[in-house]
Every structure is written in structure tokens, then in C-alpha cells.
Design an enzyme around this catalytic site. Structure first.
Site, PDB file in Angstrom:
ATOM      1  N   CYS A  32       0.826  -1.201   0.000  1.00  0.00           N
ATOM      2  CA  CYS A  32       0.000   0.000   0.000  1.00  0.00           C
ATOM      3  C   CYS A  32       0.869   1.264   0.000  1.00  0.00           C
ATOM      4  O   CYS A  32       1.459   1.583  -1.030  1.00  0.00           O
ATOM      5  CB  CYS A  32      -1.007  -0.031   1.138  1.00  0.00           C
ATOM      6  N   HIS A 117      -3.837  -4.880   0.250  1.00  0.00           N
ATOM      7  CA  HIS A 117      -3.415  -5.394   1.548  1.00  0.00           C
ATOM      8  C   HIS A 117      -3.426  -6.922   1.559  1.00  0.00           C
ATOM      9  O   HIS A 117      -4.431  -7.530   1.946  1.00  0.00           O
ATOM     10  CB  HIS A 117      -4.350  -4.870   2.648  1.00  0.00           C
ATOM     11  N   GLU A 119      -2.042  -8.838   3.590  1.00  0.00           N
ATOM     12  CA  GLU A 119      -2.130  -9.337   4.967  1.00  0.00           C
ATOM     13  C   GLU A 119      -3.562  -9.432   5.453  1.00  0.00           C
ATOM     14  O   GLU A 119      -3.847 -10.120   6.426  1.00  0.00           O
ATOM     15  CB  GLU A 119      -1.299  -8.439   5.906  1.00  0.00           C
TER      16      GLU A 119
END
Length: 161
Positions: A32, A117, A119
Site C-alpha cells: 500500500c 493489503h 495481509e
């Protein structure tokens, strides 16, 4: 790892400089804001999106394989792919909604980055290849840095008289 964060990346001169130095010496994964910092660190530009990318279930296409990843996103800026130095990056991932750049891999340095993202795991496993690729870069560097150890001296055989 250059992680996500809020806001416009262009005023973050210290972070851009740090990203540049890290990317030239260490395996680096930008996520990001980290992706945007890497774009700026290598001479690209960022720009504000008319409509930010917010929420889960954003389709991202890996143009190398044609795979569509389900991603989570929360950003209002993007790396302008047309401003990146020619031939320095493979531009790998693109938004299925507005065709903005979502991922890139440096051609000669151990640097990769994605705009979304990974994660967050909305896919839930769609973005695992980013972490696997980063892990491989880190392991390759670790192996390359190992200095060969000198061979142990042969054991002396006691002389029997």
C-alpha cells in the site's frame, strides 16, 4: 518490509529516501503506502484517485497468469505506471475495476510491491504468493551472505611408539 499507512506519499521525503536506500541493499516488500514509496523512490510519480479504493472484494488481475485475486484495499493514491522508469519493473497486477497499477516486481533488485493489503486475506489465500516470493528473496540473500567456513583441521592421530 514497507507497510501500509495513510495519506499522500509525496511529502514523505524521509520515507522515500529510506525506501530507496533499503531497496538498493535489502530484499524489500512494499504494501500500500510502501508500494507508493517504492514507486517514488525509483523515480515514478503518484497521483490522487478520483475515487479511492476502499473495502474488501476488489478484483486484482495478475497479468502474468490471468488469475484474479480478491483483495482488501484502503487508499486514495496510486503509482502512475506511465511515470516509472522504462524497463526497470515488471508491472504485474492491475485493478479489475479501474485498471490502475496494483503490483510490480523490480527486474534486477529483490524488490516487489503491491498496492492492496495481502495481509488482510480477504480471498483468503489469494495474496499468499506475495509473502512466499518475499520469503524466497530473504532466504536467497541469507544464503548469499553466508561466508564459507574454513574446513576443520584434520584431527591429529597420536603417534604410538
Amino acid at each position: 518490509m514497507l507497510s501500509n499507512g495513510p495519506g499522500d506519499p509525496e511529502p514523505l521525503e524521509f520515507a522515500i529516501m529510506t525506501a530507496r536506500e533499503a531497496a538498493r541493499t535489502l530484499p524489500t516488500l512494499g504494501i500500500c503506502l510502501g508500494h507508493q514509496l517504492l514507486g517514488l523512490a525509483f523515480g515514478g510519480k503518484t497521483r490522487k484517485l478520483k475515487f479511492g479504493h476502499r473495502g474488501a472484494n476488489h478484483p486484482v488481475i495478475d497479468r502474468r497468469t490471468g488469475a484474479v485475486e480478491v483483495t482488501s484495499q484502503n487508499h486514495g493514491f496510486m503509482v502512475d505506471d506511465e511515470t516509472l522508469p522504462a524497463g526497470e519493473f515488471d508491472l504485474t497486477h492491475w485493478s479489475g475495476n479501474d485498471q490502475t497499477l496494483e503490483g510490480m516486481v523490480h527486474r534486477s533488485l529483490p524488490v516487489l510491491s503491491c498496492q492492496y493489503h495481502p495481509e488482510a486475506s480477504p480471498g483468503p489465500h489469494d495474496s499468499r504468493p506475495w509473502f512466499a516470493a518475499f520469503r524466497e528473496l530473504v532466504l536467497a540473500r541469507r544464503i548469499a551472505k553466508r561466508k564459507p567456513r574454513p574446513a576443520p583441521a584434520p584431527a591429529r592421530t597420536p603417534v604410538v611408539r
